[in-house]
Design a protein around this motif. Structure first.
Motif, PDB file in Angstrom:
ATOM      1  N   LEU A  99      -3.628   2.808   8.534  1.00 43.72           N
ATOM      2  CA  LEU A  99      -2.443   3.043   7.714  1.00 43.72           C
ATOM      3  C   LEU A  99      -2.273   4.541   7.440  1.00 43.72           C
ATOM      4  O   LEU A  99      -1.153   5.072   7.483  1.00 43.72           O
ATOM      5  CB  LEU A  99      -2.542   2.273   6.396  1.00 43.72           C
ATOM      6  CG  LEU A  99      -2.759   0.760   6.503  1.00 43.72           C
ATOM      7  CD1 LEU A  99      -2.747   0.129   5.110  1.00 43.72           C
ATOM      8  CD2 LEU A  99      -1.698   0.113   7.376  1.00 43.72           C
ATOM      9  N   SER A 116      -0.220  -6.396   4.798  1.00 48.33           N
ATOM     10  CA  SER A 116       0.320  -5.394   3.887  1.00 48.33           C
ATOM     11  C   SER A 116       1.584  -4.713   4.396  1.00 48.33           C
ATOM     12  O   SER A 116       1.747  -4.463   5.592  1.00 48.33           O
ATOM     13  CB  SER A 116      -0.739  -4.313   3.625  1.00 48.33           C
ATOM     14  OG  SER A 116      -0.212  -3.269   2.838  1.00 48.33           O
ATOM     15  N   HIS A 132      -8.224   1.011   5.804  1.00 48.83           N
ATOM     16  CA  HIS A 132      -7.040   1.828   5.536  1.00 48.83           C
ATOM     17  C   HIS A 132      -6.873   2.994   6.502  1.00 48.83           C
ATOM     18  O   HIS A 132      -5.855   3.705   6.446  1.00 48.83           O
ATOM     19  CB  HIS A 132      -7.074   2.341   4.094  1.00 48.83           C
ATOM     20  CG  HIS A 132      -6.683   1.314   3.088  1.00 48.83           C
ATOM     21  ND1 HIS A 132      -6.747   1.507   1.726  1.00 48.83           N
ATOM     22  CD2 HIS A 132      -6.207   0.045   3.255  1.00 48.83           C
ATOM     23  CE1 HIS A 132      -6.336   0.419   1.095  1.00 48.83           C
ATOM     24  NE2 HIS A 132      -6.012  -0.479   2.009  1.00 48.83           N
ATOM     25  N   VAL A 169      -4.446  -6.541   7.525  1.00 52.85           N
ATOM     26  CA  VAL A 169      -5.437  -5.594   7.024  1.00 52.85           C
ATOM     27  C   VAL A 169      -6.827  -6.187   7.233  1.00 52.85           C
ATOM     28  O   VAL A 169      -7.061  -7.364   6.947  1.00 52.85           O
ATOM     29  CB  VAL A 169      -5.215  -5.309   5.520  1.00 52.85           C
ATOM     30  CG1 VAL A 169      -6.281  -4.360   4.991  1.00 52.85           C
ATOM     31  CG2 VAL A 169      -3.829  -4.717   5.299  1.00 52.85           C
ATOM     32  N   ARG A 214       4.293  -3.240   8.637  1.00 54.40           N
ATOM     33  CA  ARG A 214       3.801  -4.471   8.026  1.00 54.40           C
ATOM     34  C   ARG A 214       2.697  -4.972   8.938  1.00 54.40           C
ATOM     35  O   ARG A 214       2.955  -5.346  10.077  1.00 54.40           O
ATOM     36  CB  ARG A 214       4.942  -5.480   7.871  1.00 54.40           C
ATOM     37  CG  ARG A 214       6.033  -4.982   6.917  1.00 54.40           C
ATOM     38  CD  ARG A 214       7.278  -5.848   6.927  1.00 54.40           C
ATOM     39  NE  ARG A 214       8.268  -5.390   5.959  1.00 54.40           N
ATOM     40  CZ  ARG A 214       9.149  -4.426   6.180  1.00 54.40           C
ATOM     41  NH1 ARG A 214       9.172  -3.824   7.368  1.00 54.40           N
ATOM     42  NH2 ARG A 214       9.998  -4.055   5.244  1.00 54.40           N
ATOM     43  N   ASP A 215       1.467  -4.987   8.423  1.00 55.99           N
ATOM     44  CA  ASP A 215       0.310  -5.199   9.285  1.00 55.99           C
ATOM     45  C   ASP A 215      -0.740  -6.095   8.642  1.00 55.99           C
ATOM     46  O   ASP A 215      -0.848  -6.169   7.415  1.00 55.99           O
ATOM     47  CB  ASP A 215      -0.379  -3.852   9.591  1.00 55.99           C
ATOM     48  CG  ASP A 215       0.559  -2.817  10.142  1.00 55.99           C
ATOM     49  OD1 ASP A 215       0.743  -2.805  11.366  1.00 55.99           O
ATOM     50  OD2 ASP A 215       1.106  -2.015   9.347  1.00 55.99           O
ATOM     51  N   ARG A 242      -1.062   6.252  10.537  1.00 56.77           N
ATOM     52  CA  ARG A 242       0.371   6.018  10.732  1.00 56.77           C
ATOM     53  C   ARG A 242       1.187   6.964   9.862  1.00 56.77           C
ATOM     54  O   ARG A 242       2.228   7.475  10.276  1.00 56.77           O
ATOM     55  CB  ARG A 242       0.729   4.565  10.405  1.00 56.77           C
ATOM     56  CG  ARG A 242       2.193   4.244  10.629  1.00 56.77           C
ATOM     57  CD  ARG A 242       2.484   2.788  10.397  1.00 56.77           C
ATOM     58  NE  ARG A 242       1.910   1.976  11.458  1.00 56.77           N
ATOM     59  CZ  ARG A 242       1.874   0.637  11.416  1.00 56.77           C
ATOM     60  NH1 ARG A 242       2.374  -0.002  10.371  1.00 56.77           N
ATOM     61  NH2 ARG A 242       1.347  -0.042  12.403  1.00 56.77           N
ATOM     62  N   ASP A 253       0.828  -1.199   0.000  1.00 56.08           N
ATOM     63  CA  ASP A 253       0.000   0.000   0.000  1.00 56.08           C
ATOM     64  C   ASP A 253       0.867   1.256   0.000  1.00 56.08           C
ATOM     65  O   ASP A 253       1.395   1.657   1.044  1.00 56.08           O
ATOM     66  CB  ASP A 253      -0.919   0.001   1.227  1.00 56.08           C
ATOM     67  CG  ASP A 253      -2.035  -1.019   1.109  1.00 56.08           C
ATOM     68  OD1 ASP A 253      -2.788  -0.953   0.120  1.00 56.08           O
ATOM     69  OD2 ASP A 253      -2.158  -1.881   1.995  1.00 56.08           O
ATOM     70  N   SER A 259       3.040  -1.163   4.179  1.00 55.60           N
ATOM     71  CA  SER A 259       2.639   0.202   3.832  1.00 55.60           C
ATOM     72  C   SER A 259       3.866   1.099   3.831  1.00 55.60           C
ATOM     73  O   SER A 259       4.786   0.937   4.643  1.00 55.60           O
ATOM     74  CB  SER A 259       1.593   0.732   4.815  1.00 55.60           C
ATOM     75  OG  SER A 259       2.081   0.714   6.135  1.00 55.60           O
TER      76      SER A 259
END
Length: 222
Positions: free
Chosen positions: A212, A161, A209, A148, A145-146, A215, A82, A163
């Motif tokens: 993300l 994902s 999202h 989703v 890195r998470d 963040r 992403d 990001s």
């Protein structure tokens, strides 16, 4: 204890009977996780660690989802990328979002990492394919890195994902392409401002999202 009665979300094209006739180019041929032969490799390469249950099937790292089956390319973790593209500073700061063609909401342009592709490669490719913006010569900052909260997640298949944020001095021309119905630069002072702008456009922000994007805002505030 109440009985667990999850919904099977496997679409017709990924049903075992359909896979014997035709395998979509975006999916693996395994009809069930029992048909997968490289679980140790997948576990070693996973962005988010996961385990297998007693029958050798993958288990979503966060537990039960209320859904079973597969509506993604692979059993277990499906790696995505992403790219969060931000332009300008202060009151002029904008973020590039697309209108997803599958669910009709505003989201970060991105998608699945292809076989043999790295996450940085996927960030560049997905952005170019969905918006026409080519940032191959820009160095992004990996934000995380998470897992989703994707609508296609199930107990046995899910999205994780990488990001990353790209920072530009000013907006560039973006044109909706693959998997996108529109590409728009939105005000990005904070999530409330972004929400207001998206609502004013008669649209909705993709809930998965939001963390993300927050963040990215946190990173910009440093």
């Amino acid at each position: 204890m109440s009985e667990y009665t999850p919904e099977d979300i496997t679409p017709p094209e990924l049903q075992p009977s359909a896979l014997t006739q035709h395998v979509p180019d975006w999916a693996e041929a395994a009809a069930t996780p029992a048909d997968v032969t490289d679980w140790p490799k997948r576990q070693a390469q996973a962005l988010i660690p996961f385990t297998l249950d007693k029958q050798g099937w993958p288990m979503h790292p966060h537990g039960r989802t209320g859904r079973v089956g597969r509506n993604l390319g692979k059993w277990g973790e499906n790696a995505a990328a992403d790219p969060i593209v931000v332009a300008g500073t202060g009151d002029q700061r904008r973020v590039l979002l697309i209108t997803r063609s599958d669910i009709g909401v505003e989201a970060i342009p991105g998608g699945m990492v292809d076989p043999g592709e790295t996450a940085p490669m996927a960030l560049v490719r997905e952005l170019r394919e969905e918006t026409g913006v080519d940032l191959a010569d820009h160095q992004p900052v990996i934000l995380g890195r998470d897992l989703v909260d994707d609508w296609r997640n199930s107990d046995q298949a899910w999205v994780a994902s990488t990001s990353a944020i790209y920072q530009l001095d000013a907006t560039v021309t973006a044109v909706a392409a693959s998997d996108a119905d529109d590409a728009t630069w939105y005000p990005f002072g904070d999530l409330d401002q972004l929400d207001a702008a998206i609502t004013a456009a008669g649209r909705t922000l993709y809930t998965a999202h939001r963390p993300l994007l927050q963040r990215a805002l946190d990173h910009l505030a440093k």
